[in-house]
Structures are given as C-alpha cells and as structure tokens.
Write an enzyme that holds these catalytic residues in place. Structure first.
Site, PDB file in Angstrom:
ATOM      1  N   ASP A  90       0.814  -1.220   0.000  1.00 16.52           N
ATOM      2  CA  ASP A  90       0.000   0.000   0.000  1.00 16.52           C
ATOM      3  C   ASP A  90       0.851   1.275   0.000  1.00 16.52           C
ATOM      4  O   ASP A  90       0.454   2.284  -0.564  1.00 16.52           O
ATOM      5  CB  ASP A  90      -1.038   0.005   1.138  1.00 16.52           C
ATOM      6  CG  ASP A  90      -0.412  -0.190   2.512  1.00 16.52           C
ATOM      7  OD1 ASP A  90       0.790  -0.510   2.563  1.00 16.52           O
ATOM      8  OD2 ASP A  90      -1.123  -0.028   3.516  1.00 16.52           O
ATOM      9  N   ILE A 136       3.429 -10.247   0.996  1.00 18.35           N
ATOM     10  CA  ILE A 136       3.204 -11.597   1.520  1.00 18.35           C
ATOM     11  C   ILE A 136       2.174 -11.602   2.649  1.00 18.35           C
ATOM     12  O   ILE A 136       1.607 -12.626   2.972  1.00 18.35           O
ATOM     13  CB  ILE A 136       4.508 -12.293   2.000  1.00 18.35           C
ATOM     14  CG1 ILE A 136       5.076 -11.584   3.222  1.00 18.35           C
ATOM     15  CG2 ILE A 136       5.520 -12.408   0.886  1.00 18.35           C
ATOM     16  CD1 ILE A 136       6.016 -12.449   4.008  1.00 18.35           C
ATOM     17  N   ASP A 137       1.922 -10.419   3.264  1.00 11.47           N
ATOM     18  CA  ASP A 137       0.987 -10.382   4.397  1.00 11.47           C
ATOM     19  C   ASP A 137      -0.469 -10.506   3.967  1.00 11.47           C
ATOM     20  O   ASP A 137      -1.339 -10.722   4.802  1.00 11.47           O
ATOM     21  CB  ASP A 137       1.104  -9.046   5.160  1.00 11.47           C
ATOM     22  CG  ASP A 137       2.480  -8.868   5.781  1.00 11.47           C
ATOM     23  OD1 ASP A 137       3.201  -9.872   5.837  1.00 11.47           O
ATOM     24  OD2 ASP A 137       2.817  -7.749   6.189  1.00 11.47           O
ATOM     25  N   MET A 179       4.927 -13.847   9.882  1.00 16.05           N
ATOM     26  CA  MET A 179       4.866 -12.408   9.585  1.00 16.05           C
ATOM     27  C   MET A 179       3.422 -11.907   9.576  1.00 16.05           C
ATOM     28  O   MET A 179       2.487 -12.678   9.421  1.00 16.05           O
ATOM     29  CB  MET A 179       5.527 -12.125   8.242  1.00 16.05           C
ATOM     30  CG  MET A 179       7.037 -12.072   8.357  1.00 16.05           C
ATOM     31  SD  MET A 179       7.777 -11.537   6.812  1.00 16.05           S
ATOM     32  CE  MET A 179       9.458 -11.258   7.318  1.00 16.05           C
ATOM     33  N   ARG A 181       2.476  -7.817  10.610  1.00 15.38           N
ATOM     34  CA  ARG A 181       2.505  -6.823  11.684  1.00 15.38           C
ATOM     35  C   ARG A 181       1.114  -6.255  11.941  1.00 15.38           C
ATOM     36  O   ARG A 181       0.715  -6.029  13.050  1.00 15.38           O
ATOM     37  CB  ARG A 181       3.478  -5.704  11.319  1.00 15.38           C
ATOM     38  CG  ARG A 181       4.047  -4.994  12.533  1.00 15.38           C
ATOM     39  CD  ARG A 181       5.209  -4.098  12.180  1.00 15.38           C
ATOM     40  NE  ARG A 181       6.206  -4.789  11.382  1.00 15.38           N
ATOM     41  CZ  ARG A 181       6.839  -4.240  10.333  1.00 15.38           C
ATOM     42  NH1 ARG A 181       6.572  -3.016   9.977  1.00 15.38           N
ATOM     43  NH2 ARG A 181       7.735  -4.925   9.653  1.00 15.38           N
ATOM     44  N   GLU A 235       3.053 -11.706  13.999  1.00 14.76           N
ATOM     45  CA  GLU A 235       4.040 -10.876  14.729  1.00 14.76           C
ATOM     46  C   GLU A 235       3.370  -9.650  15.362  1.00 14.76           C
ATOM     47  O   GLU A 235       3.880  -9.076  16.308  1.00 14.76           O
ATOM     48  CB  GLU A 235       5.213 -10.484  13.818  1.00 14.76           C
ATOM     49  CG  GLU A 235       4.950  -9.339  12.892  1.00 14.76           C
ATOM     50  CD  GLU A 235       6.076  -9.098  11.891  1.00 14.76           C
ATOM     51  OE1 GLU A 235       7.087  -8.511  12.297  1.00 14.76           O
ATOM     52  OE2 GLU A 235       5.915  -9.472  10.721  1.00 14.76           O
ATOM     53  N   MET A 553      -1.378 -35.683 -16.177  1.00 16.53           N
ATOM     54  CA  MET A 553      -2.639 -36.398 -15.926  1.00 16.53           C
ATOM     55  C   MET A 553      -3.828 -35.484 -16.247  1.00 16.53           C
ATOM     56  O   MET A 553      -3.661 -34.329 -16.601  1.00 16.53           O
ATOM     57  CB  MET A 553      -2.721 -36.790 -14.452  1.00 16.53           C
ATOM     58  CG  MET A 553      -2.071 -38.111 -14.143  1.00 16.53           C
ATOM     59  SD  MET A 553      -2.367 -38.504 -12.408  1.00 16.53           S
ATOM     60  CE  MET A 553      -1.896 -40.206 -12.401  1.00 16.53           C
ATOM     61  N   GLN A 644      -0.450 -37.556  -8.073  1.00 17.96           N
ATOM     62  CA  GLN A 644      -1.530 -37.807  -7.110  1.00 17.96           C
ATOM     63  C   GLN A 644      -1.041 -37.787  -5.665  1.00 17.96           C
ATOM     64  O   GLN A 644      -1.830 -37.767  -4.740  1.00 17.96           O
ATOM     65  CB  GLN A 644      -2.177 -39.174  -7.385  1.00 17.96           C
ATOM     66  CG  GLN A 644      -3.211 -39.127  -8.473  1.00 17.96           C
ATOM     67  CD  GLN A 644      -3.839 -40.500  -8.736  1.00 17.96           C
ATOM     68  OE1 GLN A 644      -3.548 -41.465  -8.039  1.00 17.96           O
ATOM     69  NE2 GLN A 644      -4.673 -40.575  -9.731  1.00 17.96           N
ATOM     70  N   ARG A 715     -16.180 -37.284 -19.503  1.00 17.32           N
ATOM     71  CA  ARG A 715     -16.041 -37.031 -18.064  1.00 17.32           C
ATOM     72  C   ARG A 715     -15.508 -35.624 -17.770  1.00 17.32           C
ATOM     73  O   ARG A 715     -14.566 -35.455 -16.999  1.00 17.32           O
ATOM     74  CB  ARG A 715     -15.119 -38.072 -17.427  1.00 17.32           C
ATOM     75  CG  ARG A 715     -15.608 -39.495 -17.589  1.00 17.32           C
ATOM     76  CD  ARG A 715     -14.482 -40.487 -17.397  1.00 17.32           C
ATOM     77  NE  ARG A 715     -13.886 -40.383 -16.077  1.00 17.32           N
ATOM     78  CZ  ARG A 715     -14.272 -41.084 -15.004  1.00 17.32           C
ATOM     79  NH1 ARG A 715     -15.257 -41.941 -15.099  1.00 17.32           N
ATOM     80  NH2 ARG A 715     -13.668 -40.935 -13.837  1.00 17.32           N
TER      81      ARG A 715
END
Length: 760
Positions: A90, A136-137, A179, A181, A235, A553, A644, A715
């Site tokens: 951000d 990553i948060d 992590m 914050r 954290e 597969m 699998q 299928r």
C-alpha cells in the site's frame, strides 16, 4: 513478482508498446540513467521460478520529497513514458497515486525550470497508473490474494510440517511466529491448514482472561490423546488493550503454568524467499495481462486502479478506495472495534475466521441441536463420510473438518472405508475427534478409496444405510463421486432408504467435476508438475537446443496441462478441449525452430494424457525429433502417479477444511427441513447437491441440474472457465495474432460501497 514482470513485458510488447524496466524501485525512477532500460522479450526468460524480483526493489526516501518526484517525472518525460505499472504494497501504491495526482504540477515546474520543453510536456500531458499488489501479508483490502501470499504459506507449512514431527515425538508444545505486523492472514490460514490449537491475530485479540482459556484448551487437547500442541502467532499479536503479546510471554506461560516442554520458533524472512508457488505464478501472469489492458484502456478521467483477484475472477478496483479501507482496518483495531476489522478485511478473511473459530471449539455440545425434533430414541443423527475415485491430497483435510464440525453439531460421524464397495460391504464404523487429529497435512486418502460405482450393489448399499441408521451422506471424490451421487439419486424411486440428504465435495487432481471451478487436490498436483518442469527446464537450459515433451494427468480435462503451461512457461499445451491438427503441430515446430535462433535455446511442450487418440505423446516426440533434426533434439517425460501424491499444499488444506465444514452445516439445515412424522425423508432435487467454488463463492447446486452441463462420455463439464486463460499462454510463448477473450473484461468495481453492504 517476476511472473507479473514477465507477463507485463511480454503482453506490452505483444500489443506494440515499448516497455521499460525501472530497476531498484522508486529510487531508480528518481536516479534515472541506467536504472531505466528498455525490456526485451528474452530479458524476462527463465524468470518464473525465481523468488524476489529480478529488477530489484528499494525503500526510497527521495520519492517522498517533491524534488525527488520532480526528478522522476523528468526522467519519464525524456523517455516518453506515460504509463506506469507499480508492483508493491500500500505504501508503494499510495506513492504512485500521489505522483499521478501531481503530474500536471510537476510538468509545469519542469517547464518553468527549463528542464523539459513545452512540446515534451504536451506529449506527456497525462500519466496512467495501474497497481498490482505484491505483499506476503495479504494485507491489502479489496483483493482475495496478493502476489506472494501463497508462496509465503508454502514456506510456513513446510516448517510447520517439519516441526510437528519432532513435537509429536517429544510430546512438545510449539509456538510459531509468522509475519503480519498489521494483518493476521498468514497466521489464520496457517492455523487452519495445520489444525493449530490456538491462533493470535491482531484483528481479533483474545478475551481478557485468555491465559486461562489457552491453558485449558492445551490440557483438553492432551487429554483427548494429542501428543503435541501448536500455537500460531502473527508478529502483530496484541491483547484487547493493544498491548503486544510476544512469543516469549506465551512460552513462559505454558511452561510455567502447565509444565509442558515448550519451544518457540520465529520464522522471519524465510517466508519472503524461495521459489514461487504455481498459484502465485498464475496470479502474477494474469494480473500482468490485466494491468496492460487497464493501462491501454485508461483515460485521463479513470482513477488509478489496482488489478486484483476476487474468487477466480480478475477485477479492477480504484486504488485509493482500497488504500482507504486498508487504513480503516488499522483505525478499527486502534479503536477496539475488532469485529469491524475482521469484516473490513473482506469475505475470504471472514470465512477463514469463522471456520477456525468453529473447529477450535473445545467441547462438543451434549444436547443435540435437532433433539427437539426427534423422539429420544432417534435423537442421534448419523452422518457417513465416504471417499470415492482416485486419491488426492487434501481429501483427509476435508474428512477431518467434516468429522469435527459434525461432532460439534452433536451428530455421530461414521467413516466408510474403501468407497462405495465399503458402503455395500458394511465397512462402516464411528470416527472420533481424536482419530482425525493431524490429518490435515496428510496426502492420499486415509479412509481408503475405490473407483467402483454403486451399480449392481445399490440394493446392498440401501440395506446398509438402513442397518447403520445413516441419515445423510458426504461423498468426497472426483468424477466417480459425481456419477455415484447421480446413481444414488436415480435409485431413490426404488429404494426409500436412499431418500436422505447427500452432498458431493469435488476432490480430484483432474479438476473435472461439474459444478465447481476448483477441486481439492488440483493445486497440489499443479505444484508437483510445476516443480518438475522447473527442473526439466534447468536441464534443457544447460544442454541448449533441447525440447522436452511432458505428459500430464487429467484424463480428457486439460486443466492441469493448461495451468502448468502458464506456471512453468511452456511453449505449447495440447489438450482435448481445444482440438489441434497437423497444421497446428507444424506451426509449433516452426515456432521452436525460430526460438532456437534467439538466446533462449530450449523448449517445453505439455500434453494432457487424453488430448488426442492419434497424436499421442510418443507421436509428438517422434514428430518433433524428426522435424527438429539439426536444430534441436528432444526428450520425453510421462509424469504419471507422482501427480496424485505428496503432502497437500496450503490451498488444498484450507479449501478442504472449508468445504468439509460447510457441507456438514448445510446437511444439518437440510435434516431439519426433511424431518417429517418422526423420520427423515429427502427426495427433492435440492437434497442432493455438489458443493463447489463458482466464480466468487462456495455454493450448493443440485446434482440433477448439473447433468445438462456434463459431457458424460469424456467425463468433463461442458463449460470450463480456465479455457479463457489459454490465449495468455500463447501470447506469453510469443505466438502472433492470438485472440484474447474479453467477453468478461474486468470493469472497475467499487470496494467502499461493497464493504458497507457486506457489513450490513
């Protein structure tokens, strides 16, 4: 981030735009010079499997100052750059928006200072900005998943799995700090994915006397036969008075008050590194394409936007609205409005929190919630769970969560071993809370599974449903589960015992069950294929001039081949749903011959196992070997059953957990509806459903209503959402004149009104 950089560069070049790299983040924008370089097609090759960002990133104080932004604007004007794609959190995105808002003012200042001409200012009169959220948060509101979150979860779960084995051996309590914050997403999903005993997240601090509750919970788990306890902490964990709760504090509490052998681990920057997961690569690639489209369609009037994912749909959101809601969460936490904080995080976060809260329930209620409806002799509801079809990772997570949710609801849960065979042979026994402990992280199917359909055994099955007094059925599996469910529903006319509520949970690596965009198990298989392709590409890059042909597969369903093609950067992916002919194969070979003339001297071709009866994997290998003689040589790999196996990915654990819990809650409501004259009788179409992820939510669809959308011979469902991603695969592999399906072009959505609606 690299997948997003690669897609932005290649789609930008494909549309005829000139694309530049800005190295070292905003610092590179301010410093200019060699930091801003033209990007080429080859310069983003071999990037998909790399973590971090190859163009570098840096925190930049200069850009926060007006003079820094002036320098940055001057550098862009001189190069004629009027579109900026920003990947970051951000802070980075707010900076980008400020830059855009000030653009006219900056140009006026530069013209006044004589640094740019009036002509140059006119040419660059407007700056378009699009953001992609890399964090990553997963702390940016408005987007379900930010780029990097899934990979961070992979790192965390690898550690949790390793730690639980040692904790189990030594009967230890482990505290793990992840992590986050200001955002508890990683901690919350980790807790769901490993079945943690307690989780601390900043959005929802524990009640005031949490120390006592925590100790009670840990003791209760040990008394139930558990050999270990796992506590997950974000954290930024805090109590209701906003005082931090630390790892050491919890460790001292548990070891002193309970005398348990307790260890704590702080994961730190391990979470940021490593190879990106398949999901993150596909997310980055899709966002990169969407970002270029948004920039090309932008006008001076459109607000700066972020491209994001909601469910599995690409959406655009006004950047500043997202930033505002993200700030609102922090304000809500500071003011002690914790439920508001959870709601503002969005639907996905709320679902995770509600599922966790329910599964962390300590004592199953003694009084059955339906007992008011039943005579005392019938107060006990029995729900049976059966696994059908081929095994896949995540099945056990769904079983565990269904069993525990059922026990919390006061039902008796029955495990059926070995599929419909077990149901007809009476391999049915009660399953307890403790028995499913630790199942979330186990691959395969602990209940055992078979491909056999009810078929001739239907009479025996109906007798056993009566004998074991089964009131409803959860069928977890692939296309066989769907077909088996249909057979049971059809047989209701003849056998009254089958008039019970049923729910099918799609679980198959092939992802071919009608009624759901995703199946449990497909994400794990996709990661296995992607990892293997990475290694194969590395080998090919070393040998030079080598093309690998790999068979995946999936039966007739091309999901795995297509998605693995996107996540591993394949040159082509042959599937049944998109017929191909000799001319197409010729084009592909010519394309590879041309590619060998560039600096990227390797090729990767994927083929779905039933893509074409005549153009087999062996045939393709022979064709490419013959046609490529003198230019490249070929190797062939059939991946087989390794797809699998393996431990389930965080996505499959979380998805399975949510599906299992949701199915039992739905059955509980259905049982109330279907209770008549002292017994359960369900024969309406909506009493037998598939629980599936459709676009943005988990929904129940009657089995009968899905028949029309099913190609029974092959299928597969007749409509498959991921086919719309196929053109991206071709564009990223440098094919010309590819039609992109824009029938569902992402339009700008508003998040502020949406959040208010959700709260109401």
């Amino acid at each position: 981030m690299n997948a997003a950089v690669r897609a932005t560069v290649r789609v930008g070049i494909y549309t005829g735009a000139k694309v530049y790299f800005v190295h070292e983040g905003y610092q590179g924008l301010v410093d200019g010079g060699d930091n801003i370089k033209p990007a080429t097609w080859e310069s983003v090759s071999m990037m998909l499997q790399l973590g971090g960002t190859v163009i570098g990133s840096a925190r930049c104080m200069d850009f926060k100052e007006k003079w820094g932004r002036l320098k940055a604007a001057c550098n862009l004007v001189k190069l004629g750059i009027t579109n900026l794609c920003v990947i970051g959190g951000d802070g980075s995105l707010t900076g980008a928006n400020q830059f855009r808002t000030e653009w006219s003012e900056l140009l006026a200042d530069l013209t006044k200072q004589g640094k740019i001409t009036a002509e140059e200012a006119k040419r660059s009169s407007h700056l378009n900005i699009v953001g992609m959220v890399g964090s990553i948060d997963n702390d940016f509101c408005g987007t379900d998943m930010t780029i990097g979150t899934d990979s961070a979860l992979h790192r965390i779960i690898e550690v949790v799995d390793a730690i639980t084995t040692t904790a189990q051996s030594h009967q230890r309590t482990f505290i793990l700090e992840v992590m986050g914050r200001h955002c508890g997403y990683l901690a919350l999903v980790t807790a769901l994915a490993c079945g943690a005993d307690w989780v601390f997240i900043p959005e929802m601090p524990p009640e005031d006397n949490w120390e006592e509750h925590l100790c009670k919970r840990l003791i209760a788990q040990r008394e139930r036969g558990s050999r270990l306890n796992v506590i997950i902490m974000a954290e930024g964990a805090q109590d209701r008075k906003q005082k931090p709760i630390t790892c050491d504090q919890v460790k001292n509490l548990v070891s002193k008050k309970l005398g348990f052998d307790t260890r704590s681990t702080i994961l730190g920057h391990v979470q940021r590194g490593g190879t990106p997961s398949a999901f993150d690569r596909i997310l980055g690639s899709r966002m990169g394409v969407e970002a270029v489209m948004a920039l090309l369609e932008a006008t001076p009037e459109t607000p700066a936007c972020v491209v994001s994912l909601s469910g599995n749909i690409a959406i655009r959101l006004p950047l500043m609205e997202c930033v505002q809601v993200t700030k609102d969460v922090t304000v809500a936490m500071a003011e002690g409005r914790f439920q508001d904080a959870v709601n503002l995080r969005g639907k996905s976060f709320q679902n995770n929190w509600n599922t966790y809260k329910m599964l962390a329930h300590l004592v199953a209620p003694k009084i059955h919630p339906l007992s008011v409806l039943f005579s005392p002799s019938q107060s006990n509801i029995n729900i049976a769970i059966v696994n059908v079809g081929a095994p896949c990772a995540g099945m056990n997570a769904a079983v565990r969560s269904a069993v525990r949710t059922g026990l919390i609801q006061g039902h008796q849960m029955l495990a059926v071993h070995d599929g419909f065979d077990g149901l007809s042979n009476g391999q049915i026994q009660p399953i307890t809370w403790a028995e499913v402990g630790g199942w979330t992280g186990k691959g395969g199917s602990n209940l055992g599974t078979k491909r056999q359909l009810p078929g001739k055994n239907i009479e025996q099955i109906s007798l056993n449903i009566a004998k074991f007094n089964i009131h409803s059925l959860i069928i977890i599996g692939g296309f066989e589960a769907y077909l088996g469910g249909l057979e049971l529903v059809t047989a209701r006319e003849k056998y009254e015992e089958l008039c019970i509520p049923m729910v099918i949970i799609p679980a198959t690596v092939s992802n071919n069950v009608p009624g759901s965009d995703f199946s449990i198990g497909a994400d794990t298989a996709l990661n296995t294929i992607t990892t293997t392709c990475d290694r194969i590409k590395q080998s090919a890059a070393g040998t030079k001039r080598r093309v690998f042909i790999i068979e995946t597969m999936g039966g007739y369903c091309g999901y795995l081949a297509t998605m693995a093609g996107l996540s591993s950067g394949a040159d082509a992916a042959y599937i049944y749903e998109e017929p191909f002919h000799i001319r197409d194969l010729e084009l592909n070979v010519e394309h590879l011959i041309e590619k060998m003339k560039t600096s990227v001297k390797r090729g990767l071709i994927l083929r779905n196992s039933n893509a074409n009866d005549n153009y087999t994997t062996q045939f393709l290998f022979n064709l490419y070997s013959e046609e490529g003689k003198g230019t490249f040589d070929c190797r062939m790999n059939i991946l087989g059953h390794m797809q699998q196996g393996g431990t389930p990915t965080p996505f499959d654990r979380n998805f399975g957990t949510k599906m299992g819990a949701k199915s039992v809650l739905w059955l509980t409501d259905k049982l109330k509806e279907c209770y008549r004259h002292g017994r359960i009788f369900a024969n309406t179409p909506d009493s037998a459903c598939v629980l599936g992820m459709k676009r943005r939510s988990l929904i129940f669809q009657p089995l009968a209503s899905l028949k029309e959308d099913t190609d029974f011979e092959h299928r597969i469902p007749k409509t498959e959402w991921w086919l719309k991603l196929r053109p991206i695969l071709k564009i990223l592999a440098r094919y010309e004149a590819v039609e992109i399906d824009t029938s569902e072009a992402a339009t700008m959505e508003h998040i502020i009104k949406k959040t208010e609606r959700e709260e109401r």
